[in-house]
Design a protein around this motif. Structure first.
Motif, PDB file in Angstrom:
ATOM      1  N   LEU A  23       0.828  -1.204   0.000  1.00  0.00           N
ATOM      2  CA  LEU A  23       0.000   0.000   0.000  1.00  0.00           C
ATOM      3  C   LEU A  23       0.861   1.252   0.000  1.00  0.00           C
ATOM      4  O   LEU A  23       0.576   2.221  -0.727  1.00  0.00           O
ATOM      5  N   ALA A  24       1.927   1.252   0.786  1.00  0.00           N
ATOM      6  CA  ALA A  24       2.819   2.411   0.832  1.00  0.00           C
ATOM      7  C   ALA A  24       3.445   2.674  -0.539  1.00  0.00           C
ATOM      8  O   ALA A  24       3.514   3.819  -1.005  1.00  0.00           O
ATOM      9  N   LEU A  25       3.887   1.610  -1.200  1.00  0.00           N
ATOM     10  CA  LEU A  25       4.484   1.760  -2.528  1.00  0.00           C
ATOM     11  C   LEU A  25       3.462   2.248  -3.546  1.00  0.00           C
ATOM     12  O   LEU A  25       3.748   3.114  -4.378  1.00  0.00           O
ATOM     13  N   ALA A  26       2.255   1.666  -3.486  1.00  0.00           N
ATOM     14  CA  ALA A  26       1.233   2.005  -4.468  1.00  0.00           C
ATOM     15  C   ALA A  26       0.751   3.442  -4.326  1.00  0.00           C
ATOM     16  O   ALA A  26       0.421   4.102  -5.318  1.00  0.00           O
ATOM     17  N   LEU A  27       0.693   3.951  -3.106  1.00  0.00           N
ATOM     18  CA  LEU A  27       0.268   5.331  -2.903  1.00  0.00           C
ATOM     19  C   LEU A  27       1.386   6.321  -3.220  1.00  0.00           C
ATOM     20  O   LEU A  27       1.146   7.394  -3.773  1.00  0.00           O
ATOM     21  N   ILE A  79       2.756   4.337 -10.526  1.00  0.00           N
ATOM     22  CA  ILE A  79       3.207   3.959 -11.872  1.00  0.00           C
ATOM     23  C   ILE A  79       4.526   3.205 -11.795  1.00  0.00           C
ATOM     24  O   ILE A  79       4.696   2.156 -12.437  1.00  0.00           O
ATOM     25  N   ALA A  80       5.458   3.709 -11.018  1.00  0.00           N
ATOM     26  CA  ALA A  80       6.745   3.022 -10.871  1.00  0.00           C
ATOM     27  C   ALA A  80       6.552   1.645 -10.246  1.00  0.00           C
ATOM     28  O   ALA A  80       7.186   0.662 -10.669  1.00  0.00           O
ATOM     29  N   THR A 134      -0.037   5.369 -20.598  1.00  0.00           N
ATOM     30  CA  THR A 134      -0.275   3.975 -20.983  1.00  0.00           C
ATOM     31  C   THR A 134      -0.713   3.146 -19.791  1.00  0.00           C
ATOM     32  O   THR A 134      -1.656   2.349 -19.878  1.00  0.00           O
ATOM     33  N   VAL A 135      -0.055   3.351 -18.662  1.00  0.00           N
ATOM     34  CA  VAL A 135      -0.413   2.616 -17.452  1.00  0.00           C
ATOM     35  C   VAL A 135      -1.755   3.093 -16.921  1.00  0.00           C
ATOM     36  O   VAL A 135      -2.613   2.297 -16.518  1.00  0.00           O
ATOM     37  N   LEU A 136      -1.977   4.403 -16.951  1.00  0.00           N
ATOM     38  CA  LEU A 136      -3.237   4.968 -16.480  1.00  0.00           C
ATOM     39  C   LEU A 136      -4.419   4.460 -17.296  1.00  0.00           C
ATOM     40  O   LEU A 136      -5.457   4.079 -16.746  1.00  0.00           O
ATOM     41  N   SER A 137      -4.277   4.425 -18.603  1.00  0.00           N
ATOM     42  CA  SER A 137      -5.386   4.014 -19.454  1.00  0.00           C
ATOM     43  C   SER A 137      -5.728   2.548 -19.282  1.00  0.00           C
ATOM     44  O   SER A 137      -6.864   2.137 -19.537  1.00  0.00           O
ATOM     45  N   THR A 138      -4.753   1.747 -18.845  1.00  0.00           N
ATOM     46  CA  THR A 138      -5.015   0.330 -18.623  1.00  0.00           C
ATOM     47  C   THR A 138      -5.874   0.103 -17.396  1.00  0.00           C
ATOM     48  O   THR A 138      -6.707  -0.814 -17.372  1.00  0.00           O
ATOM     49  N   SER A 139      -5.700   0.940 -16.396  1.00  0.00           N
ATOM     50  CA  SER A 139      -6.376   0.710 -15.110  1.00  0.00           C
ATOM     51  C   SER A 139      -7.606   1.573 -14.880  1.00  0.00           C
ATOM     52  O   SER A 139      -8.444   1.245 -14.040  1.00  0.00           O
ATOM     53  N   PHE A 195      -4.929  -0.413  -8.717  1.00  0.00           N
ATOM     54  CA  PHE A 195      -4.278  -1.369  -9.607  1.00  0.00           C
ATOM     55  C   PHE A 195      -2.856  -1.667  -9.151  1.00  0.00           C
ATOM     56  O   PHE A 195      -2.442  -2.838  -9.088  1.00  0.00           O
ATOM     57  N   ALA A 196      -2.086  -0.633  -8.831  1.00  0.00           N
ATOM     58  CA  ALA A 196      -0.702  -0.834  -8.407  1.00  0.00           C
ATOM     59  C   ALA A 196      -0.634  -1.652  -7.127  1.00  0.00           C
ATOM     60  O   ALA A 196       0.208  -2.553  -6.983  1.00  0.00           O
ATOM     61  N   PHE A 197      -1.529  -1.357  -6.197  1.00  0.00           N
ATOM     62  CA  PHE A 197      -1.571  -2.086  -4.925  1.00  0.00           C
ATOM     63  C   PHE A 197      -1.966  -3.544  -5.135  1.00  0.00           C
ATOM     64  O   PHE A 197      -1.309  -4.467  -4.640  1.00  0.00           O
ATOM     65  N   MET A 198      -3.042  -3.758  -5.870  1.00  0.00           N
ATOM     66  CA  MET A 198      -3.541  -5.119  -6.079  1.00  0.00           C
ATOM     67  C   MET A 198      -2.566  -5.957  -6.898  1.00  0.00           C
ATOM     68  O   MET A 198      -2.367  -7.144  -6.634  1.00  0.00           O
ATOM     69  N   GLN A 199      -1.942  -5.349  -7.901  1.00  0.00           N
ATOM     70  CA  GLN A 199      -0.965  -6.088  -8.700  1.00  0.00           C
ATOM     71  C   GLN A 199       0.222  -6.515  -7.846  1.00  0.00           C
ATOM     72  O   GLN A 199       0.713  -7.638  -7.968  1.00  0.00           O
TER      73      GLN A 199
END
Length: 381
Positions: free
Chosen positions: A26-30, A34-35, A211-216, A234-238
């Motif tokens: 969660l910390a990374l995703a927030l 994108i990274a 590109t990443v934004l449009s996917t999620s 998306f980043a968190f769940m992935q």
């Protein structure tokens, strides 16, 4: 911890480790969604594909039997072709993929169900396919997020092996935390102050990150606050998706790996990991040269593991008896005793899906299966 069995300590440790992974993800995703999504894809994308296929094919061989498996592979290969062609022919290839995807579920119902249940599934598939064909852009965004939810079902089924009722409940509660509660909190806007869409250290790879934004994000919402929320989810769940398949399941389900190697003996654990890292290195170069094209190729190849899940999920949801008995590992596989506590040694071997359709003959008898999964109390729980 005096008087507490080793098995109880093990499940507490596993649950706490997953909880720690939830916090870190969660910390990374927030902080850098994108990274996090891009680096995670490069490092663990291919590897998690291979490890998930190993687990699913090993654990659920009773569902993925021939001739059903041959037809399934043929359908998914057609989906791979559609994904490869979508960049050239566009919408027709996407619509074909949608039809083939629902065809996978219909085929699973044909081989695994009978009577009213089969008719109900076919009816739902027909209605869902009509909606997806009418709104294909939404279909693929929904599919992207649902794929990251899939581990919940496998973890829930696997947790039947935890013989402590409280331990099992705690483990399942942590899974609901990351699959349901945290995404809901993000989407409701309670963490908007922490959101960002800055590509950060992967800017040289993905540019502005659209590109990443449009996917999620839902169609047309990529540049909005809602799009940022979906990106964070998306980043968190992935990331948690990778944690489950790369770090957790290989450790806690060695019997599934042994069952897969018994079925495909030339694919040993070290070889699988070596191939995963080797192909990941190749894709790292492709992503660096052209992220869009590299992502398209990855998505095409990832179809095999994504669509392989669907028949198993269908079997889980309808309660197919073939799922009620965990596979028995090879004689030389060291499976922790607490994992085997939920297994009856003489449960009949799970049969394949019948070639002529019908689910009534799959797996052991209901009475034997019920005994096989009945949890027993542990001291100190």
């Amino acid at each position: 911890m005096t008087g507490v069995p080793t098995g109880t300590q093990r499940w507490r440790t596993v649950t706490l480790l997953v909880l720690g992974a939830v916090g870190a993800s969660l910390a990374l995703a927030l902080g850098a969604p994108i990274a996090t999504a891009v680096i995670g894809l490069i490092l663990f994308g291919i590897l998690h594909n291979l490890l998930e296929i190993r687990y699913v094919a090993g654990r659920f061989s009773g569902v993925l039997g021939r001739p059903f498996l041959d037809l399934l592979v043929a359908l998914v290969t057609a989906i791979v072709v559609c994904r490869l062609l979508s960049g050239v022919v566009g919408r027709p290839a996407q619509l074909a993929e949608i039809l083939l995807g629902y065809g996978v579920i219909a085929l699973a119902a044909r081989f695994g169900l009978e009577g009213r249940r089969r008719q109900v599934v076919w009816g739902v598939v027909t209605a869902a396919a009509a909606v997806s064909l009418a709104f294909p852009a939404y279909h693929f965004v929904v599919l992207t997020h649902l794929h990251n939810v899939v581990p919940l079902f496998f973890l829930w089924e696997w947790s039947r092996r935890i013989t402590s009722r409280r331990g099992r409940q705690a483990f399942r509660a942590v899974q609901l935390l990351w699959v349901v509660a945290i995404p809901a909190v993000i989407l409701l806007g309670l963490l908007d102050g922490s959101l960002t869409t800055d590509p950060g250290i992967v800017r040289s790879v993905v540019g502005d990150g659209q590109t990443v934004l449009s996917t999620s994000a839902p169609p047309g919402a990529a540049a909005t606050l809602l799009g940022s929320r979906f990106l964070a989810v998306f980043a968190f769940m992935q990331t948690m998706h990778y944690v489950v398949w790369v770090a957790l399941m290989p450790r806690v389900a060695p019997d599934a790996s042994a069952a897969f190697e018994a079925r495909v003996p030339w694919v040993t654990g070290p070889r699988l990991w070596a191939v995963g890292f080797l192909v990941a290195a190749v894709f790292a170069v492709l992503f660096g040269v052209d992220f869009v094209q590299g992502k398209a190729l990855y998505a095409a190849l990832a179809s095999y593991h994504a669509y392989l899940e669907m028949p198993v999920l269908l079997a889980m949801l309808v309660g197919a008896p073939s799922l009620l008995s965990p596979p028995v590992a090879a004689a030389d596989e060291r499976v922790p005793s607490e994992l085997m506590a939920a297994t009856v040694p003489n449960v009949p071997t799970v049969s394949r899906m019948p070639a002529g359709g019908g689910g009534g003959t799959i797996g052991p008898s209901p009475d034997a299966a019920a005994v096989a999964v009945a949890p027993e109390p542990e001291v100190g729980t």
